[in-house]
Design a protein around this motif. Sequence first.
Motif, mmCIF file in Angstrom:
data_model
loop_
_atom_site.group_PDB
_atom_site.id
_atom_site.type_symbol
_atom_site.label_atom_id
_atom_site.label_comp_id
_atom_site.label_asym_id
_atom_site.label_seq_id
_atom_site.Cartn_x
_atom_site.Cartn_y
_atom_site.Cartn_z
ATOM 1 N N GLU A 392 4.694 2.730 7.139
ATOM 2 C CA GLU A 392 5.891 2.659 6.077
ATOM 3 C C GLU A 392 4.615 2.220 5.094
ATOM 4 O O GLU A 392 4.785 1.621 4.123
ATOM 5 C CB GLU A 392 7.048 1.255 6.151
ATOM 6 N N GLY A 393 3.285 0.416 5.319
ATOM 7 C CA GLY A 393 3.013 0.408 4.651
ATOM 8 C C GLY A 393 1.247 1.713 5.095
ATOM 9 O O GLY A 393 -0.253 1.212 5.684
ATOM 10 N N ARG A 394 1.281 2.107 3.635
ATOM 11 C CA ARG A 394 0.072 3.292 3.660
ATOM 12 C C ARG A 394 -1.489 2.362 3.547
ATOM 13 O O ARG A 394 -2.262 3.246 3.456
ATOM 14 C CB ARG A 394 -0.401 3.620 1.699
ATOM 15 N N LYS A 395 -1.890 1.089 3.404
ATOM 16 C CA LYS A 395 -2.589 0.459 2.626
ATOM 17 C C LYS A 395 -3.218 -0.338 4.040
ATOM 18 O O LYS A 395 -4.001 -1.389 3.848
ATOM 19 C CB LYS A 395 -2.424 -0.159 1.785
ATOM 20 N N ASP A 396 -2.386 -0.151 5.499
ATOM 21 C CA ASP A 396 -2.400 -1.250 6.331
ATOM 22 C C ASP A 396 -3.506 -1.468 7.080
ATOM 23 O O ASP A 396 -4.343 -2.357 7.059
ATOM 24 C CB ASP A 396 -1.244 -1.002 7.584
ATOM 25 N N THR A 399 -5.811 -2.753 4.724
ATOM 26 C CA THR A 399 -5.561 -4.432 4.737
ATOM 27 C C THR A 399 -5.476 -6.086 5.883
ATOM 28 O O THR A 399 -5.319 -6.407 5.685
ATOM 29 C CB THR A 399 -4.640 -4.670 3.866
ATOM 30 N N ARG A 401 -3.965 -5.467 7.372
ATOM 31 C CA ARG A 401 -1.684 -5.768 7.417
ATOM 32 C C ARG A 401 -0.721 -4.932 8.373
ATOM 33 O O ARG A 401 -1.354 -3.672 8.702
ATOM 34 C CB ARG A 401 -1.265 -6.010 6.271
ATOM 35 N N SER A 403 3.173 -3.169 8.273
ATOM 36 C CA SER A 403 4.641 -3.743 8.221
ATOM 37 C C SER A 403 5.938 -3.226 8.661
ATOM 38 O O SER A 403 5.652 -3.223 9.652
ATOM 39 C CB SER A 403 4.440 -2.715 6.685
ATOM 40 N N LEU A 411 10.951 -4.350 2.599
ATOM 41 C CA LEU A 411 10.131 -3.953 3.164
ATOM 42 C C LEU A 411 8.974 -5.919 3.030
ATOM 43 O O LEU A 411 8.848 -6.265 1.689
ATOM 44 C CB LEU A 411 9.191 -3.062 2.586
ATOM 45 N N HIS A 413 4.853 -6.702 4.217
ATOM 46 C CA HIS A 413 3.717 -6.659 4.646
ATOM 47 C C HIS A 413 3.224 -8.073 4.983
ATOM 48 O O HIS A 413 3.115 -9.479 4.505
ATOM 49 C CB HIS A 413 2.863 -5.941 3.713
ATOM 50 N N HIS A 438 7.860 -5.447 -2.599
ATOM 51 C CA HIS A 438 7.411 -5.097 -0.873
ATOM 52 C C HIS A 438 7.541 -7.138 -0.884
ATOM 53 O O HIS A 438 7.514 -7.712 -2.379
ATOM 54 C CB HIS A 438 7.116 -4.621 -0.499
ATOM 55 N N LEU A 440 5.229 -10.302 1.298
ATOM 56 C CA LEU A 440 3.689 -10.305 1.593
ATOM 57 C C LEU A 440 3.851 -11.699 2.511
ATOM 58 O O LEU A 440 4.380 -12.734 1.818
ATOM 59 C CB LEU A 440 2.441 -10.307 0.316
#
Length: 494
Positions: A392-396, A399, A401, A403, A411, A413, A438, A440
């Motif tokens: 679910e977190g394309r940049k995890d 980053t 992180r 998600s 959602l 992160h 989202h 954080l």
Amino acid sequence: MSAKTYEVRTYGCQMNVHDSERLSGLLEDAGYVPAPQGAEGADVVVFNTCAVRENADNRLYGNLGQLAPKKAARPGMQIAVGGCLAQKDRDTIVKKAPWVDVVFGTHNIGKLPVLLERARVQEEAQVEIAESLEAFPSTLPTRRESAYAAWVSISVGCNNTCTFCIVPALRGKEKDRRPGDILAEIEALVSEGVSEITLLGQNVNAYGSDIGDREAFSKLLRACGKIEGLERVRFTSPHPRDFTDDVIAAMAETPNVMPQLHMPLQSGSDTVLKAMRRSYRQERFLGIIEKVRAAMPDAAISTDIIVGFPGETEEDFEQTLHTVRESRFAQAFTFQYSKRPGTPAAEMDGQIPKKVVQARYERLVALQEEISWEENKKQVGRTLEVMVAEGEGRKDDATRRLSGRAPDNRLVHFTRPEEPVRPGDMVTVEITYAAPHHLLAEGPAQAVRRTRAGDAWEKRNAAPADKPAGVMLGLPTIGAPAPAPAPAAGCGCD
């Protein structure tokens, strides 16, 4: 000789996604294996289609056109088309795309392996569209995409006659499953490690109309609360007409029923709602929202809205904006009205020019974006238990992180904990920042709870084999926000 490979491409709502899990299960039962990700092609490609949006036809035939040369170069390759568009277009599909081998409808997905074999032996296209449900699809084998969360159908079909919606004509009248069968399926899923289920129906809270019990849905929610090991229960999509006080009470009083509600508005104008043949008005809708908030102050409420329905005036649209301001939705799936042949609305006077619809749509999205952000900012400082999600977190990775989803389905992160966690595990975090779509949690995790669902995910992913393609989701982006997993099971036509 190696087994034949398959790929399922899915378009539309959660009902279609769940049907695709069944199609995958049927094909694997018949000896097919999922095509590996990145593979050049599969021996069988199945399109599970949606007929709600205007461009559904163009999208299907465009994709079929791209496959034609691949099929010509690959002896034995087969193409099948199912779902709502297949139920609607029938023989037209084979006429427009004669290289298609099988066309099957929404009522007979269980026939796919037989139809593929028949097409291979007879060397001609097989078109088989059942007019009514042959067997409740939950009796079919299923290849579920998630080890920790699952869809569970409680009914199929719809008894409503909304003038913009073609789904009842394609899915048929509502048919309810027996409560015992539903609960048995949920218990079996929990025994396999699933900890979150989403109850599915075209009009989910009308459940019971087919079996003569007006409180059947609230009883089902309460029964879910007694299943040991079931941590989260969601449902989609309800209809304001059938949303009764006993359902609100069951949601508030059943700990594992999540404080989240997807309640389709469609329009805030009483005049437009009447033209849509929606059996509630603005006052009734806002009354439901008020009761839900009184019973569950932290509930996140999302909705579907159609902009530019035939005859919609500026005053009508202002009523929609007013309802959105009053409702304070966490998220809205906004649609520009799409004319669908075969629906009463397609023949109505007062079709709105595209330019006007676009301008209204942009105003609505801007307003909802502002509200979503304001509502998300209220989450800052809260401590939430988040279920770790997969993909679910394309940049995890970039980053550092992970998600996941909060109880209300927002959602989140969050900073990757020092100890290993898996999808399905629970992580307790404090929200430090809010964006419109989202949240954080930038500090360290307060707690990590390893779960049976995480164990199930780990067991499924233990083999170092290439992950198969299986069911490919072609879900459309609806309005401004990225689609969450639970809302909009009724394709925006609830």
